[in-house]
Design an enzyme around this catalytic site. Sequence first.
Site, short mmCIF file in Angstrom:
data_model
loop_
_atom_site.label_atom_id
_atom_site.label_comp_id
_atom_site.label_asym_id
_atom_site.label_seq_id
_atom_site.Cartn_x
_atom_site.Cartn_y
_atom_site.Cartn_z
N ILE A 26 0.70 -1.04 0.09
CA ILE A 26 -0.17 -0.16 0.18
C ILE A 26 0.82 1.17 -0.18
CG2 ILE A 26 -1.75 1.35 1.59
CD1 ILE A 26 -2.57 -1.43 2.94
N ASN A 216 6.17 6.32 -1.51
CA ASN A 216 7.38 5.89 -1.61
C ASN A 216 8.09 5.21 -0.72
OD1 ASN A 216 6.65 6.10 -4.92
ND2 ASN A 216 7.54 8.77 -4.16
N ARG A 217 7.62 5.52 0.01
CA ARG A 217 8.19 5.02 2.28
C ARG A 217 9.22 6.50 2.20
NH1 ARG A 217 4.69 2.20 1.71
NH2 ARG A 217 4.52 -0.89 2.17
N LEU A 218 8.64 7.11 1.50
CA LEU A 218 9.70 8.08 2.63
C LEU A 218 8.77 9.65 3.39
CD1 LEU A 218 12.44 9.44 1.82
CD2 LEU A 218 11.91 11.50 0.98
#
Length: 245
Positions: A26, A216-218
Site C-alpha cells: 500500500i 514511496n516510503r519516504l
Amino acid sequence: MDTHPVASADEPPRQPARTAQDVRRIDYSGEGLVEADVAESPYLQARAWVDAARAAADERADVPEPSALSVATVDASGAPDVRTVLMRFFDERGPGFVTNLGSTKSQQLRGNPRVAAGLTWPALYRAVRFRGTAEPLARDEVEGYFASRPYGSRLSAWASDQSRPAADRAELERRWQAVLERFPDTGSDDDVPVPDFWGGWRIVCDEVEFWAGRSNRLHDRILFRRTGPGDLADPGAWTRLRLQP
C-alpha cells in the site's frame, strides 16, 4: 528421465516459494508532518493527533479503537513482552492505562519500570511512540475512572485473575456468576467497589516520536527527546529532531 524428487506418503506437500508478487503493498498517501506544522511541545502534538483519531472514529469504520495502546515491557530475563491495552488517561504527565496489579505487565513493570508504548492509526497513516518509565497511577485517579466504567466492566475486574491460567471458558463463566451474585446491579456507581488489586500505570516519557506515512516510503519521523526537567507540555524540557525513515 525425471529427476524431480518424489515426496513420500508421510511428507506434507511442499508449498511454493513466496514471491514478491505475493506481498500486499500500500502506498501511504498521508498528509505527512513538516517542521512548520509541528506543535511546540510533544503534548500539544500528541493531543491534536489523539483528538483527530477519536473524531475520525466517530465518522469512519476504519478507525475502530483510536485509544488502543501497545505496551512493551521486559521480563526478569530481559526478554521483551508486548500487549495492547486502552489508553484511559492522557494529559501533560503522559499516557496511562488500567490493569490488574497482579498481571504479568504489572509484575514486569515493578521489576523494571522502563517501558515503550505506541498508538497506531493505519487508516490515518499516523502513529505515536512513547518511551520512558512507568509509575503507578494515584489511587484517586484509579477510583474516579473505575466509577465511570460500565457495570459489566467493573464486574470483570473482580472476575478475572488476570494473566493466570484458566481450565476452560466455563471457569470464567463461573467466576463471573459468583461476582454477579456478590455485587448485584443497583444502578449506582458504587455497587461494585474498586478491588485492592486493580490499578494502573502512567508512562513518564523521555522520548515521543511522531510518524506520518508518505508515498514511496519516504515517511516523516519527528522525535521529541527530553533534555531537561518538565512535563510533556513544557517546550523547554525537549529538543526536536527529524529521523530518516
